[in-house]
Structure formats: C-alpha cells, structure tokens
Design an enzyme around this catalytic site. Structure first.
Site, PDB file in Angstrom:
ATOM      1  N   ARG A   1       9.572   5.724  19.800  1.00  0.00           N
ATOM      2  CA  ARG A   1       8.662   4.707  19.279  1.00  0.00           C
ATOM      3  C   ARG A   1       9.386   3.397  18.966  1.00  0.00           C
ATOM      4  O   ARG A   1       8.782   2.327  18.949  1.00  0.00           O
ATOM      5  CB  ARG A   1       8.022   5.261  18.017  1.00  0.00           C
TER       6      ARG A   1
ATOM      7  N   ASP B   1       0.167   5.327   0.596  1.00  0.00           N
ATOM      8  CA  ASP B   1      -0.918   6.203   1.064  1.00  0.00           C
ATOM      9  C   ASP B   1      -0.628   7.690   1.043  1.00  0.00           C
ATOM     10  O   ASP B   1       0.394   8.126   1.573  1.00  0.00           O
ATOM     11  CB  ASP B   1      -1.158   5.963   2.578  1.00  0.00           C
TER      12      ASP B   1
ATOM     13  N   TRP C   1     -10.010  10.152  15.811  1.00  0.00           N
ATOM     14  CA  TRP C   1      -8.554  10.239  15.933  1.00  0.00           C
ATOM     15  C   TRP C   1      -7.890  11.347  15.115  1.00  0.00           C
ATOM     16  O   TRP C   1      -6.824  11.831  15.473  1.00  0.00           O
ATOM     17  CB  TRP C   1      -7.868   8.908  15.577  1.00  0.00           C
TER      18      TRP C   1
ATOM     19  N   GLU D   1       5.103   6.123   8.791  1.00  0.00           N
ATOM     20  CA  GLU D   1       4.397   7.390   8.598  1.00  0.00           C
ATOM     21  C   GLU D   1       5.351   8.578   8.492  1.00  0.00           C
ATOM     22  O   GLU D   1       6.315   8.690   9.257  1.00  0.00           O
ATOM     23  CB  GLU D   1       3.447   7.656   9.775  1.00  0.00           C
TER      24      GLU D   1
ATOM     25  N   GLU E   1       0.845  -1.204   0.000  1.00  0.00           N
ATOM     26  CA  GLU E   1       0.000   0.000   0.000  1.00  0.00           C
ATOM     27  C   GLU E   1       0.876   1.249   0.000  1.00  0.00           C
ATOM     28  O   GLU E   1       1.908   1.294   0.667  1.00  0.00           O
ATOM     29  CB  GLU E   1      -0.896  -0.041   1.252  1.00  0.00           C
TER      30      GLU E   1
ATOM     31  N   ASN F   1       2.156   7.026   4.130  1.00  0.00           N
ATOM     32  CA  ASN F   1       2.616   5.760   4.709  1.00  0.00           C
ATOM     33  C   ASN F   1       2.901   4.785   3.571  1.00  0.00           C
ATOM     34  O   ASN F   1       2.394   4.959   2.455  1.00  0.00           O
ATOM     35  CB  ASN F   1       1.555   5.193   5.662  1.00  0.00           C
TER      36      ASN F   1
ATOM     37  N   GLU G   1      -2.987  10.610   2.811  1.00  0.00           N
ATOM     38  CA  GLU G   1      -4.230  10.874   3.539  1.00  0.00           C
ATOM     39  C   GLU G   1      -4.216  12.333   3.968  1.00  0.00           C
ATOM     40  O   GLU G   1      -3.204  12.822   4.490  1.00  0.00           O
ATOM     41  CB  GLU G   1      -4.353   9.994   4.786  1.00  0.00           C
TER      42      GLU G   1
END
Ligand SMILES: *[C@@H]1O[C@H](CO)[C@@H](O)[C@H](O)[C@H]1NC(C)=O
Length: 285
Positions: A273, A103, A195, A130, A101, A120, A105
């Site tokens: 992270r 992306d 979110w 991301e 995929e 992403n 957005e």
C-alpha cells in the site's frame, strides 16, 4: 449535639458522593441523540442508551461536551445474530476540514463469524492509519468496556482494560499529533453492506431488523473544552493520573499478546500500500 452534627456531615458527604457517582455517567446529561427519528433511545433514567437500524435508517448520538484529552470508557454490547453489513461506529472527532479523529468501528458478521474491530486515527484531516483486530470474546453476548486514553504523549485504545493499540506523539519526527482540537464523542449504527463485510459480498439481512446496539457505564476523566478554555477533572488520584499515564511493562506485554494473536490488519505492515515507504510513525525506535 456533637454526634448529630457529625451525622449531618456524614449525610451531606454521602449525598454529595452519590450525586457525583450518578452524574459520572448519565446519558440524559452527557449525550444528545443526533439522528434516527426515534431509533435511538435513552432508558432506565439515563443509565442505558440503545441505537437501532432498520432498512429505512440507522441512528446516532454525540456528547454534549467537547474534550481536549481524556480517559474515556464506554461499555458496548453489539448487534447480535446475523449482523453482517451493520457497522457500529464509536469515535472522537473534531470539526472542520482538518479534523482530528480517533475511531473504533465494529463490523458485523454472519451469525457465529467474528466481528472485526477496526481502528483508525486522523490528525489534521489525514487518516490512513487502520489497524484491525478480532476480539477474544463474543462482543454481542454481553457488555464490554472500550476505552480511549488520550493525553499529550499518546493515544491508547483498550478493550476491557487490555491495550490493543498505542499511537505515540511523534511530533519530533514530523508526525502531527492530536493536541489542539477538542473532540466530541460520537456513535452511530448504520448499514455499510456495500463495503463492510468482505468488501460488500455479504448483504445485510433485513429480515433480522431492527438491529440494536446498547451502551452503558460511560465514564470520562477528561478535560472539558468550553468557550476557549479547558477544565480538567482531577488527575492526582493515581501517580499523576491519566494526563501523564503510560503503558507499564505488563500492559505492553498484554498489548503484544493481542497484536500477535488477534491483529488481522496493520497499515504499518502493508508495504504494498505504501510503495514509497511506510509512514514515518511506523518505524519504531
Ligand atoms: C466475517 O467472518 C469471516 C469468516 O470467519 C472472516 O473472514 C471475516 O473477517 C469476518 N468479518 C467481516 C467483517 O467480514
């Protein structure tokens, strides 16, 4: 006699070329509306597509074709005004549980506050890559071109011809690359006020509904995947074309400018992270 037959040839050539231009981007031919019960519409003889969202539902469309590599351009004009809570997703995606995929957005915002462009990349079902940006213009005031260059060496996201992100093929370091699963183009406009806007703090203002995003000037130089074989549009027009295109030094400089001034999140910089160490593709060398 000679001149009338050459006139005839010229007429035929013009007819063929205008047919090719028209068929280069017609939403009626290239896309199908997949959901939204009348909220998605193809207008102006296939030259314009609109998605809308209200309290009951969003809407979406997808490409008829599946692509395995391509240079895909689309112009979008995003939901204007108070678009907080709305998300316009525009992406390439394959099927199955180990899907690939790519992306784009667009996360809406309160009037006057900036959209976030979220990007992403998933390879074989794994994302977590991301990067987010603000834009250097108001994406709701007019159409802007959002492009994906996807060839065996790299994936480049561009906005109005300016590259913002490059994901290189690093299979040699063990990072799976997107190269064997054909993907469709998808887009949808939906409500994500749980979110999208500051983690769900700002709710969608339904009094401003229906929300509308518009699409035009789709263009794909691509390899179309059909019954197990791929057929590619001509790539010989500019130095070997998109299938081997890379970023020249000017493009790299512009990408650095965007990343320096407009990038607001980069997974490759998020050491909290990834306490065990940043993903392999983040080390540049
Ligand atoms: C909305 O605007 C605020 C204030 O400028 C900003 O912090 C935020 O990143 C913007 N985008 C979203 C999706 O919240």
């Amino acid at each position: 006699m000679a001149s009338s037959s050459s006139l005839m040839l010229l007429t035929i050539a013009l007819l063929i070329s205008s047919f090719m231009v028209a068929s280069a981007g017609n939403f009626n031919q290239d896309f199908k509306i997949t959901w939204g019960d009348g909220r998605a519409n193809i207008l102006n003889d296939g030259q314009l597509l609109t998605l809308s969202l209200d309290k009951a539902s969003g809407s979406g469309f997808e490409s008829q074709n599946e692509y395995l590599f391509g240079k895909i351009d689309m112009q979008l004009k995003l939901v204007a005004g108070n678009s907080a809570g709305t998300v316009t997703a525009y992406y390439l995606k394959s099927e199955g549980s180990t899907w690939d995929e790519i992306d784009f957005e667009f996360l809406g915002n309160l009037s006057g506050d900036p959209y976030i462009l979220h990007t992403n990349i998933f390879s074989q079902g794994k994302g977590n890559r991301e990067q987010q940006f603000y834009l250097w213009f108001d994406p709701t005031a007019d159409f802007h071109t959002y492009s994906i260059l996807w060839n065996p060496q790299r994936i480049v996201f561009s906005v109005d011809g300016t590259p913002i992100r490059e994901f290189k093929n690093q299979e040699s370091k063990g990072v799976p690359f997107l190269k064997s699963q054909a993907m469709r183009i998808h887009s949808s406009l939906w409500n994500a006020d749980d979110w999208a806007t500051r983690g769900g703090l700002v709710k969608t203002d339904w009094s401003a509904a229906p929300f509308t995003a518009s699409y035009r000037n789709f263009n794909a130089e691509a390899c179309i995947w059909s019954s197990g074989a791929s057929s590619c549009s001509s790539t010989s027009t500019n130095n070997g074309g998109w299938l081997s295109q890379e970023l020249d030094s000017t493009s790299q400089e512009r990408m650095r400018w965007v990343q320096k001034n407009y990038m607001i999140y980069n997974y490759c910089a998020d050491v909290k992270r990834f306490p065990q160490g940043l993903p392999v593709e983040c080390s540049t060398s």
